[in-house]
Enzyme design. Sequence first.
Site, PDB file in Angstrom:
ATOM      1  N   LEU A  49       0.822  -1.214   0.000  1.00  0.00           N
ATOM      2  CA  LEU A  49       0.000   0.000   0.000  1.00  0.00           C
ATOM      3  C   LEU A  49       0.856   1.265   0.000  1.00  0.00           C
ATOM      4  O   LEU A  49       0.569   2.222  -0.710  1.00  0.00           O
ATOM      5  CB  LEU A  49      -0.937  -0.004   1.214  1.00  0.00           C
ATOM      6  CG  LEU A  49      -1.887   1.195   1.340  1.00  0.00           C
ATOM      7  CD1 LEU A  49      -2.794   1.283   0.113  1.00  0.00           C
ATOM      8  CD2 LEU A  49      -2.707   1.096   2.619  1.00  0.00           C
ATOM      9  N   GLN A  61       2.150   1.847  -3.435  1.00  0.00           N
ATOM     10  CA  GLN A  61       1.144   2.223  -4.429  1.00  0.00           C
ATOM     11  C   GLN A  61       0.719   3.683  -4.271  1.00  0.00           C
ATOM     12  O   GLN A  61       0.439   4.360  -5.255  1.00  0.00           O
ATOM     13  CB  GLN A  61      -0.090   1.320  -4.308  1.00  0.00           C
ATOM     14  CG  GLN A  61       0.168  -0.133  -4.652  1.00  0.00           C
ATOM     15  CD  GLN A  61      -1.071  -0.983  -4.466  1.00  0.00           C
ATOM     16  OE1 GLN A  61      -2.182  -0.514  -4.690  1.00  0.00           O
ATOM     17  NE2 GLN A  61      -0.880  -2.229  -4.046  1.00  0.00           N
ATOM     18  N   CYS A  62       0.655   4.161  -3.037  1.00  0.00           N
ATOM     19  CA  CYS A  62       0.250   5.545  -2.777  1.00  0.00           C
ATOM     20  C   CYS A  62       1.459   6.479  -2.899  1.00  0.00           C
ATOM     21  O   CYS A  62       2.604   6.065  -2.760  1.00  0.00           O
ATOM     22  CB  CYS A  62      -0.354   5.680  -1.385  1.00  0.00           C
ATOM     23  SG  CYS A  62      -1.844   4.698  -1.136  1.00  0.00           S
ATOM     24  N   THR A  63       1.174   7.761  -3.156  1.00  0.00           N
ATOM     25  CA  THR A  63       2.235   8.762  -3.203  1.00  0.00           C
ATOM     26  C   THR A  63       2.518   9.212  -1.774  1.00  0.00           C
ATOM     27  O   THR A  63       1.873  10.119  -1.249  1.00  0.00           O
ATOM     28  CB  THR A  63       1.811   9.958  -4.073  1.00  0.00           C
ATOM     29  OG1 THR A  63       1.422   9.479  -5.358  1.00  0.00           O
ATOM     30  CG2 THR A  63       2.954  10.936  -4.228  1.00  0.00           C
TER      31      THR A  63
END
Length: 705
Positions: A563, A566-568
Amino acid sequence: MAANDKGSILQFAPFQSLVDEGFWHRLSSLKLNELGIDDSPIPITGFFAPCAHSQVSNHLTLLSESLPSEVSSESSAPLTTKGNRNRCSVPGILYNTNTVESFHALDKLSLLKSEAKKIWEDILSGKAIEDSSVLARFLLISFADLKKWNFHYWFAFPALVLNPPATVVELKPASHWFNLEEAESVSSSFAQWRSSNLTSDIPFFLVNIDSSSQASIKHLRDFEACQNNGEKLLFGFYDPCHLPNNPGWPLRNFLALIYSRWNLKSVNFLCYRENRGFADLTLSLVGKALIDDTQGFRDQQCMPNVVGWELNRGKKCHKSINLAKSMDPTRLAISAADLNLRLMRWRALPSLNINILSSLKCLLLGAGTLGCQVARMLMAWGIRKITLVDSGRVAMSNPLRQSLYTMEDCLNGGDFKAEAAVKSLNRIFPAMEAEGVVISIPMPGHPVSDNEAASMLDDCRRLDDLINSHDAVFLLTDTRESRWLPTLLCANTNKVTITAALGFDSFLVMRHGAGPSGSCHDSTSQTNIANLSLNAANTKQRLGCYFCNDVVAPIDSTANRTLDQQCTVTRPGLAPIASAIAVELLVGILHHPEGIYAECELSNSGASEQPLGILPHQIRGSLSQFSQMTLVGRSSNTCTACSSLVVSEYRNRGMDFILQAINHPTYLEDLTGLTELMKSTSSFQLDWDNYTDGSGDDDDGCIEI
């Protein structure tokens, strides 16, 4: 001046008025929402300051805060901040009529005498000595046609008339009246008087000079303590007039006060004027006024004659102004929003091209953390046409980091970011021409099935149309591969392209070079939007794009990621920094005579000839080191996005090329020769143990990225 045996008749420069649009807007609001048909007089406050320019007089100005915040049956004067050296507050009264006929029917002589009587009574009672601003009391009559936004108005500045008139002798610049030591002391004393919050906005005062040439500024109430000690005494006032041979209008009532209160027939006066916030004794005037026995001043029961209606271009008539366009709140917002930019042009940046900014069309690909910040920065620079592209929805975690969203945008599954961002921009500034487009950007490494191909190709065509219809494009998406197709399309159409990308504590901001078929231009042409899309050949190697340093084609960067991958995930302060730099880079391109074709300038290349400073190619920054550096990277013949080979293949095959690049991960590498490059690189066997450069010194040459 008319001359007699005692000097010339003292002639005064009339006060001039200036009304800010905000005053009329505030008056309209009061009329519509509170006053109704009530035409009772309203206490208002005007502002003036000493003359600060040898060619321009200051005006008595009305602002929105000149009107009271609330109007009731027992109206009180507006609340104004004391101690502002550039805004001396003076009391006034407003008569706003309900009809234009009532405006013309007003008994102007009676109104003028009524206000002059207040001044006269303040002189007799001593109030004018404690609060000298009442000597500059003024009157305004008006009619507001709120249907057509027409405003008729007329100012009066009541002045008590000395009869016979005062005469003046020895009127000269103050620098000629004071000796050198006195001038230095006077300037120093005024600097203290003007810098104190207690005295800076007191318009009438005493200037006392003792036997040792030391000056002091005193209140009018200190007159008795100064008059019989053999010292020089001048009656000073803030003079809004710039004329070299005439004192300003405020001196008229000041002389009336001096004569009626202290029976002085010979008065040394100082017309205080400034230059850049300090006393200008060359511009200021000193003179001696001679006053004969004046009829009407001895009999305190009889008020002297009065004059004071402002002339309109030499005629005794009212003024009119039509604010039909600017009185609309949206148009007022536009005027206020552009104020900072217009003030830049005064001194700091005279070459600022506001028109090119206001007409520019910007396309923002990505409406996340970077997209929100870039949109706000563009608005601040006067850019009004913004299109945001994003297919995502606002999540609960977004509003804290993405400044255009609120928790309301997250409800019921979340609004589309592109649409929610547009609503927010219009709330912030109603004049924005913003559009939100919900499409997905096709990406290499994210293959699509035959059933999805038609929809994907529609998105490609829509994206191509958007890029063609805009002047500048920002690549602000989360993943590397999502920037490939926009980079290719921008290179094909030779658009100004800015990329901003974030790491955890580092960022990259860069401008893409001109496309392979549009890398030259006429360097003598002026910067405008048309110049940014010329096609020709160039003898210099182009600046690179975001993919020019890659030795592999973009692939799916989100598969098999946790996670946090995947996230910035970035430090919160990083996005505003990178976004601001990205927008500043765009403004620099627009104001550079070479536009998109400008060569890279590095931070260590010395002073730039451009008013906005250097125009770098890449800016890389690190929050962990609080550092930033500028770099340059040239275009690559094997670039998978902007090379001539890729652009040519796209032009020949169109959407078939796009579909193949998306569905076959190695296609772009095979096409550009990266596959062969990697094979040839892996075949090299370097014997590092036996390697020597023959010198024993480190290689300290420079490397361009």
